[in-house]
Enzyme design. Sequence first.
Site, mmCIF file in Angstrom:
data_model
loop_
_atom_site.group_PDB
_atom_site.id
_atom_site.type_symbol
_atom_site.label_atom_id
_atom_site.label_comp_id
_atom_site.label_asym_id
_atom_site.label_seq_id
_atom_site.Cartn_x
_atom_site.Cartn_y
_atom_site.Cartn_z
ATOM 1 N N HIS A 373 -28.160 -9.715 -39.001
ATOM 2 C CA HIS A 373 -29.065 -8.943 -39.842
ATOM 3 C C HIS A 373 -29.869 -9.843 -40.767
ATOM 4 O O HIS A 373 -31.050 -9.611 -41.001
ATOM 5 C CB HIS A 373 -28.262 -7.931 -40.654
ATOM 6 C CG HIS A 373 -27.282 -7.169 -39.816
ATOM 7 N ND1 HIS A 373 -25.967 -7.035 -40.151
ATOM 8 C CD2 HIS A 373 -27.438 -6.529 -38.635
ATOM 9 C CE1 HIS A 373 -25.343 -6.340 -39.216
ATOM 10 N NE2 HIS A 373 -26.203 -6.026 -38.292
ATOM 11 N N CYS A 686 -39.169 -4.427 -26.319
ATOM 12 C CA CYS A 686 -39.095 -4.578 -27.779
ATOM 13 C C CYS A 686 -38.053 -5.598 -28.212
ATOM 14 O O CYS A 686 -37.753 -5.694 -29.396
ATOM 15 C CB CYS A 686 -38.808 -3.237 -28.437
ATOM 16 S SG CYS A 686 -37.263 -2.463 -27.921
#
Length: 759
Positions: A373, A686
């Site tokens: 993250h 993506c």
Amino acid sequence: MMPAGGAMTRGPRILLRQIREALGGAGAGATPAQDRLNMVVRIIARSMVAEVCSIYLRRGSGELELFATEGLNPDAVHNTRLRPGEGLVGEVARMAQPISLSDAPSHPSFSYRPETGEDPYHAFLGAPLLRGGRAIGVLVVQNRTERRYDEEEVEDIQTIAMVLSETVSSGELLALDELRDVELAPHRPERLKGQKFSDGLAFGHVVLHEAPLPPEKLLSEDPAMEEARLKLALATLKTGLDVMLDKGQGLAGPSFEVLETYRMFADDRGWNRSLEEAVRNGLTAEAAVDRVRNEHRARFAQARDPYIRERLHDFEDLANRLLRVLAGDKPGERELPDDAILVARNLGPADLLEYPRDKLKGLLLEEGSAASHAAIVARALQIPCVGRLMGLRDRLSEGDMVIADGETGETYLRPRPDMLEAVQSRMAVREQRQAEFAQLRDVPAVTLDGQRITVLTNAGLAVDLENMAETGAEGIGLFRTEFQFMVSDELPRLNAQTALYKLVLDAAGDKPVTFRTLDIGGDKVLPYLEAEREENPALGRRAIRLGLDRPSLLRMQLRALLAAGAGRELRVMFPMIATVDEFRAARELVDIECAWAKRRGRALPALLRVGAMVECPSLLWHLDALLPLTDFVSIGTNDLFQYMYAADRTNPLVSDRYDPLSPPTLRALQSIQKACADTGTPVSICGELAGRPLEAFALIVLGFTRLSAPAGGVGPVKRMILSADLSAARRGMANLLNLSTGSVRNEIESLARKLNVAV
């Protein structure tokens, strides 16, 4: 002879205050350096009823030099040097922990140095001066009589050694120019090789995520109050962990086992006792935690066993939690230099976002992965990030100059002037290239042979909306809705979710936005959601599986999306669909929410498109059943490839064992593209693959015309598209898919160079 308990009949706090008072304004250079050190060893010897007290400091060569002594021959000062690991002093530094002996000369590590005149002394007690987990010196007391120093005396000398190491390192005891050759911290230029997590180049001054304690916060004036603060903080820490473990409030770390380990260590008697004794001896609660953390770091760093070294991380995380409880402050409240390079073991997205964007120039991590993250947020913020830099923090001090090279995955610590000049030159070239990309912002992405390619961007943060306009992306091909959940301390309410989605749609205007529903689970764990222990969370209850198991959670998100999209186009995509039945169930929830809104007279989107992410290999053989049910699909190459190769993309031991540009992956992508073309189903890519020019070149050659890239990849990919001739490239690519090699990267790169494609 040192009487039992006599070492600290007045307490180390009083002793340390005596040292401070005796030195007075010593740091300003009022008294010669040697006189100040001689004063220190005299005070310690007198207070500890020792016949000898000596201070050794580590030179840049690694040798330990006798810098001051009370009791040994003064002529040995600056003349006695011990090689790394030599003698009992060297052993204390090597082990980074105290050694107490009743008869030192009989110990096999004893090294006799006649110039010191230490023949009469038998009892020996030495403690390392630790800084950043490294021994920068050794403090020794000795007595003639053979005796064993008791636990309190050992504890006392460790407390003194800790404060000495901080005062020496800060220049409070000795002026720093008098310590030029003393290795208080690594000072030579170093190069560390890691992995590139976020592209870019930056140089600046180190800011440690776990900020060091300033010397003025080491000693307490009221030990009873500090002990009470420590006990309250420990109780708060344990209560918080108990809530997470016992009351089913979910996990706050990557795994249940880690949290259990934290709780076990929080109850560890040795850890608690060390903290309490340090406070009783005159340290503040924060200094006590820092001291114990330093001792664990130094001790565990000697271990070769990976399991034992991992326990160091558990202890450090626990210490950091305790320091945060004591301080109650946040990273965003710290004063940062204008060219801050943040250094941490690992970071969560919330931690990183708390730092001011205008001052944060780079990020260096000991751990993590390109899929973590923190790395994703760094790419969104366009901050260069390098990870997997083992041992980084112990090689740096706050304020060191450092280079973060996100192009090569390297970092340069305390670089030479010529290295800085070279990086500045490279940065100038990058700025020129960025200016070229800016000129392409409004230019349609059309290949030389007329093929129109749609270049979108990935998003998940408010800053991504700014990047969309700056890069010229034609919309958002992937909006990661989970970031709102991950940076929040509680479950975002319906109104908060609706407001965010409306903000995104408003910012995009007439450009398309594809919202991916909540993709949590696996390595994305929310502290406020109940989660069960899973042996393999990456293959467990995550993404759509969690959404279908917790339909109220998914329905609330769908309700917020429908409300935000009222009167305009709304694109919703479900992640990690593994079976056609899962997609049917998820789409049924959309229908239920649409019916709910209609019954209440609420406006619905003017156009609603529902799609699926293809990232589970199982769908490769069931696209004929899935595609007719969808309005579009998007390929998540990050997960698709890790599942194809059974290689966790967040695990550096296996993540680089396969190449995305390999015949199996390219064939899989080609089969998806063909199935979508045959059914007229819009398809996009993506994953991170779409943001790298060479990989994006392979994708458009395979027939993909919609790519969603990180913001930093939009310009380079568009430049590549404008220079490509697809008809010629397809002829060259045809044979590569049938090769038996594990990678065709070199062949694709050669093809691109041959056709003058800007990769």
